[in-house]
Each structure stands twice: as structure tokens, then as C-alpha cells.
Design a protein around this motif. Structure first.
Motif, PDB file in Angstrom:
ATOM      1  N   ALA A  82       0.802  -1.221   0.000  1.00  0.00           N
ATOM      2  CA  ALA A  82       0.000   0.000   0.000  1.00  0.00           C
ATOM      3  C   ALA A  82       0.834   1.271   0.000  1.00  0.00           C
ATOM      4  O   ALA A  82       0.509   2.236  -0.715  1.00  0.00           O
ATOM      5  CB  ALA A  82      -0.931   0.000   1.217  1.00  0.00           C
ATOM      6  N   SER A  83       1.906   1.283   0.778  1.00  0.00           N
ATOM      7  CA  SER A  83       2.595   2.545   1.042  1.00  0.00           C
ATOM      8  C   SER A  83       3.109   3.216  -0.225  1.00  0.00           C
ATOM      9  O   SER A  83       2.788   4.371  -0.513  1.00  0.00           O
ATOM     10  CB  SER A  83       3.758   2.316   2.015  1.00  0.00           C
ATOM     11  N   HIS A  84       3.902   2.494  -1.010  1.00  0.00           N
ATOM     12  CA  HIS A  84       4.491   3.161  -2.169  1.00  0.00           C
ATOM     13  C   HIS A  84       3.467   3.400  -3.270  1.00  0.00           C
ATOM     14  O   HIS A  84       3.506   4.438  -3.935  1.00  0.00           O
ATOM     15  CB  HIS A  84       5.705   2.376  -2.693  1.00  0.00           C
ATOM     16  N   SER A 119     -12.593   8.348  -4.350  1.00  0.00           N
ATOM     17  CA  SER A 119     -13.244   8.390  -3.039  1.00  0.00           C
ATOM     18  C   SER A 119     -12.369   9.032  -1.969  1.00  0.00           C
ATOM     19  O   SER A 119     -11.370   8.439  -1.543  1.00  0.00           O
ATOM     20  CB  SER A 119     -13.603   6.963  -2.592  1.00  0.00           C
ATOM     21  N   PRO A 120     -12.730  10.222  -1.485  1.00  0.00           N
ATOM     22  CA  PRO A 120     -11.969  10.853  -0.396  1.00  0.00           C
ATOM     23  C   PRO A 120     -11.963  10.013   0.881  1.00  0.00           C
ATOM     24  O   PRO A 120     -10.966   9.998   1.606  1.00  0.00           O
ATOM     25  CB  PRO A 120     -12.712  12.180  -0.171  1.00  0.00           C
ATOM     26  N   THR A 121     -13.056   9.301   1.157  1.00  0.00           N
ATOM     27  CA  THR A 121     -13.086   8.514   2.398  1.00  0.00           C
ATOM     28  C   THR A 121     -12.153   7.313   2.315  1.00  0.00           C
ATOM     29  O   THR A 121     -11.485   6.969   3.297  1.00  0.00           O
ATOM     30  CB  THR A 121     -14.514   8.030   2.714  1.00  0.00           C
ATOM     31  N   LEU A 122     -12.073   6.685   1.143  1.00  0.00           N
ATOM     32  CA  LEU A 122     -11.150   5.570   0.975  1.00  0.00           C
ATOM     33  C   LEU A 122      -9.712   6.067   1.009  1.00  0.00           C
ATOM     34  O   LEU A 122      -8.838   5.426   1.621  1.00  0.00           O
ATOM     35  CB  LEU A 122     -11.419   4.849  -0.348  1.00  0.00           C
ATOM     36  N   ARG A 123      -9.456   7.203   0.391  1.00  0.00           N
ATOM     37  CA  ARG A 123      -8.114   7.782   0.421  1.00  0.00           C
ATOM     38  C   ARG A 123      -7.690   8.066   1.858  1.00  0.00           C
ATOM     39  O   ARG A 123      -6.566   7.737   2.261  1.00  0.00           O
ATOM     40  CB  ARG A 123      -8.064   9.071  -0.401  1.00  0.00           C
ATOM     41  N   LYS A 124      -8.579   8.649   2.635  1.00  0.00           N
ATOM     42  CA  LYS A 124      -8.251   8.976   4.027  1.00  0.00           C
ATOM     43  C   LYS A 124      -7.927   7.718   4.821  1.00  0.00           C
ATOM     44  O   LYS A 124      -6.932   7.669   5.559  1.00  0.00           O
ATOM     45  CB  LYS A 124      -9.421   9.721   4.670  1.00  0.00           C
ATOM     46  N   LEU A 125      -8.749   6.680   4.676  1.00  0.00           N
ATOM     47  CA  LEU A 125      -8.523   5.440   5.420  1.00  0.00           C
ATOM     48  C   LEU A 125      -7.188   4.812   5.055  1.00  0.00           C
ATOM     49  O   LEU A 125      -6.392   4.459   5.944  1.00  0.00           O
ATOM     50  CB  LEU A 125      -9.653   4.444   5.137  1.00  0.00           C
ATOM     51  N   LEU A 126      -6.910   4.666   3.764  1.00  0.00           N
ATOM     52  CA  LEU A 126      -5.698   3.968   3.352  1.00  0.00           C
ATOM     53  C   LEU A 126      -4.443   4.794   3.633  1.00  0.00           C
ATOM     54  O   LEU A 126      -3.391   4.232   3.953  1.00  0.00           O
ATOM     55  CB  LEU A 126      -5.794   3.585   1.881  1.00  0.00           C
ATOM     56  N   LEU A 127      -4.533   6.112   3.543  1.00  0.00           N
ATOM     57  CA  LEU A 127      -3.375   6.931   3.896  1.00  0.00           C
ATOM     58  C   LEU A 127      -3.122   6.905   5.406  1.00  0.00           C
ATOM     59  O   LEU A 127      -1.975   6.978   5.841  1.00  0.00           O
ATOM     60  CB  LEU A 127      -3.554   8.364   3.401  1.00  0.00           C
ATOM     61  N   ARG A 128      -4.184   6.799   6.176  1.00  0.00           N
ATOM     62  CA  ARG A 128      -3.986   6.621   7.615  1.00  0.00           C
ATOM     63  C   ARG A 128      -3.280   5.292   7.892  1.00  0.00           C
ATOM     64  O   ARG A 128      -2.428   5.208   8.783  1.00  0.00           O
ATOM     65  CB  ARG A 128      -5.328   6.666   8.350  1.00  0.00           C
ATOM     66  N   TYR A 129      -3.634   4.272   7.117  1.00  0.00           N
ATOM     67  CA  TYR A 129      -2.930   2.999   7.277  1.00  0.00           C
ATOM     68  C   TYR A 129      -1.450   3.155   6.923  1.00  0.00           C
ATOM     69  O   TYR A 129      -0.578   2.624   7.622  1.00  0.00           O
ATOM     70  CB  TYR A 129      -3.565   1.900   6.423  1.00  0.00           C
ATOM     71  N   VAL A 130      -1.151   3.871   5.838  1.00  0.00           N
ATOM     72  CA  VAL A 130       0.245   4.117   5.469  1.00  0.00           C
ATOM     73  C   VAL A 130       0.981   4.782   6.634  1.00  0.00           C
ATOM     74  O   VAL A 130       2.131   4.443   6.935  1.00  0.00           O
ATOM     75  CB  VAL A 130       0.328   4.983   4.200  1.00  0.00           C
ATOM     76  N   LEU A 131       0.322   5.719   7.312  1.00  0.00           N
ATOM     77  CA  LEU A 131       0.939   6.370   8.469  1.00  0.00           C
ATOM     78  C   LEU A 131       1.247   5.355   9.565  1.00  0.00           C
ATOM     79  O   LEU A 131       2.313   5.415  10.182  1.00  0.00           O
ATOM     80  CB  LEU A 131       0.012   7.458   9.003  1.00  0.00           C
ATOM     81  N   THR A 132       0.364   4.400   9.800  1.00  0.00           N
ATOM     82  CA  THR A 132       0.645   3.402  10.837  1.00  0.00           C
ATOM     83  C   THR A 132       1.850   2.543  10.459  1.00  0.00           C
ATOM     84  O   THR A 132       2.612   2.139  11.339  1.00  0.00           O
ATOM     85  CB  THR A 132      -0.575   2.493  11.113  1.00  0.00           C
TER      86      THR A 132
END
Length: 237
Positions: A82-84, A119-132
């Protein structure tokens, strides 16, 4: 192929998606069984698929002058690759492979990128995962620079235990020194110390967590920060 149902998935990211966001991915998710040491993403090669793990354990490793070292682990809380991809790159200089046999839902990287753009909501969720993921990597750097091997091993076993189906961890012994970035003899001594204190039982290729509370004590505060941030950012705890 029948559509994957959100109610039946075990991946924690897929479970917390909105129904609309899950529907964007649903028809593209393909169940796959993954074998120990199977490469999911090769270093410096274009990433074609991402993997939402449903069980098992994936490992991210880097090659250095002293051999290969683990820099991150992923279980059913996340998605391999996911991250890259989400940050706009089609490749990464790290190998992602299976450390404990996995079942996963694979999906083309381009499908996820397109869904995130829509989808802004999907982007927010997955970018939060990248942060973790980033928090986990940074915590590992702090722990490796600060603590003795016994503490580092205790933390790593706790992280594996979080992602396992039960108390038994099926881990090849030759992986252990790579995971901790130390010589195999040092890992053997640290394992004997944890076993002697009744925290684990170690057999060839098989480690059983006997007392998680004692193992957390042995981790001496090195474990828990990334896990707490995942709960806060992803699951709203």
C-alpha cells in the motif's frame, strides 16, 4: 467468481471501509493462498498486485552489506504494497514476502489507485494505514538503537502473536536473525532466556507464546505504540 462479502472478510481494513468504498473493490478481490517465503512484491520491480492479508504474516526486508534485515511486518490489519503505490510510486527497493503461510485477497494496484482517486473517504482510510506503517518502522528503528536483543525479540514475538491465529507461531529459525538484524548465535541465546523465564516454548520452526503478560513485561515499553496508533487512526479507539 462470487463476490467477496464484506461481512465475511477478516482483513481489518476491509472490514472498516464504508459499504460504498468496499463496493469499489469488491468485484476485483481475488482469494489466494500464499506459501512461506513466497515473494509478494520484488524489490525494484513494478508492483502489479496488492494483498489484503486475511491470515498469516508478511515481511518487508531490505538488503544491506551485512545481509537482509526486516524493516516491517504486515498481517490482517493491513495491505501489502500500500505505502508506495498510494504515495505515487510503482515500485519500492524492498522485498515483501510471506513469513507465515497466508491467505489473502489480491487486487490489481491500478484498481486501488483509481478507487482512491474517486473516493476521499477511501483515500483517508488507506493513507492513515500508510501512516501506521511509518510509525511501526520508526518505532523499530528506535527499539533497535536503544534496547538489548532480548527486549527486541520479545517485542517482535508480540507483534507476530498479534497477527497469528493462536499462541503458536510457525517461524523458520533461519528467519530470526534476519528479522532482528543480529547474528544467529545472539538470537539463540535470547530465545533461551525467554524460554527459561517461562515466556515462550521454542521448538524447531515452532514458537509457542506461554505467557503474553510476561512477554510484554520483557518488552519493557518497546511494544505498543504502533498498535495504539492503529486503533486510534483506523478503528477509532
Amino acid at each position: 467468481m462470487a463476490h467477496i462479502q464484506q461481512s465475511g472478510v477478516r482483513n481489518r481494513l476491509l472490514k472498516v471501509m464504508t459499504g460504498e468504498d468496499f463496493a469499489r473493490l469488491q468485484s476485483h478481490l481475488e482469494p489466494v493462498d500464499l506459501l512461506v517465503d513466497q515473494t509478494l512484491i520484488e524489490a525494484n520491480i513494478r508492483t502489479e498486485y496488492l494483498y489484503f492479508l486475511e491470515s498469516g504474516l508478511g515481511s518487508i526486508t531490505a538488503d544491506g552489506t551485512n545481509g537482509r534485515v526486516e524493516i516491517g511486518i504486515i498481517g490482517r490489519e493491513g495491505v501489502v504494497g500500500a505505502s508506495h503505490v498510494l504515495l505515487g510510486s510503482d515500485r519500492v527497493p524492498y522485498r515483501h514476502f510471506v513469513q507465515m503461510a497466508d491467505h489473502a485477497l489480491s487486487i490489481r494496484a491500478g484498481i486501488v489507485s483509481a478507487a482512491v482517486d474517486e473516493s476521499p473517504t477511501l483515500r483517508k482510510l488507506l493513507l492513515r494505514y500508510v501512516l501506521t506503517e511509518m510509525i511501526q518502522v520508526r518505532q523499530t528503528a528506535i527499539v533497535n538503537a536503544t534496547f538489548e536483543i532480548e527486549v527486541r525479540l520479545a517485542r517482535w514475538l508480540l507483534m507476530c502473536h498479534d497477527r497469528a491465529e493462536g499462541d503458536e507461531l510457525l517461524l523458520k529459525h533461519e528467519f530470526l536473525s534476519m528479522m532482528l538484524g543480529v547474528r544467529r548465535s545472539g538470537v539463540t541465546l535470547a530465545m533461551q532466556q525467554l524460554e527459561g523465564a517461562g515466556r515462550i516454548r521454542a521448538r524447531r520452526g515452532r514458537i509457542t507464546v506461554l505467557d503474553r503478560e510476561l512477554l510484554e513485561e520483557m518488552a519493557n515499553g518497546s511494544y505498543g505504540t504502533p498498535e495504539a496508533e492503529y486503533a486510534r487512526l483506523i478503528e477509532g479507539a
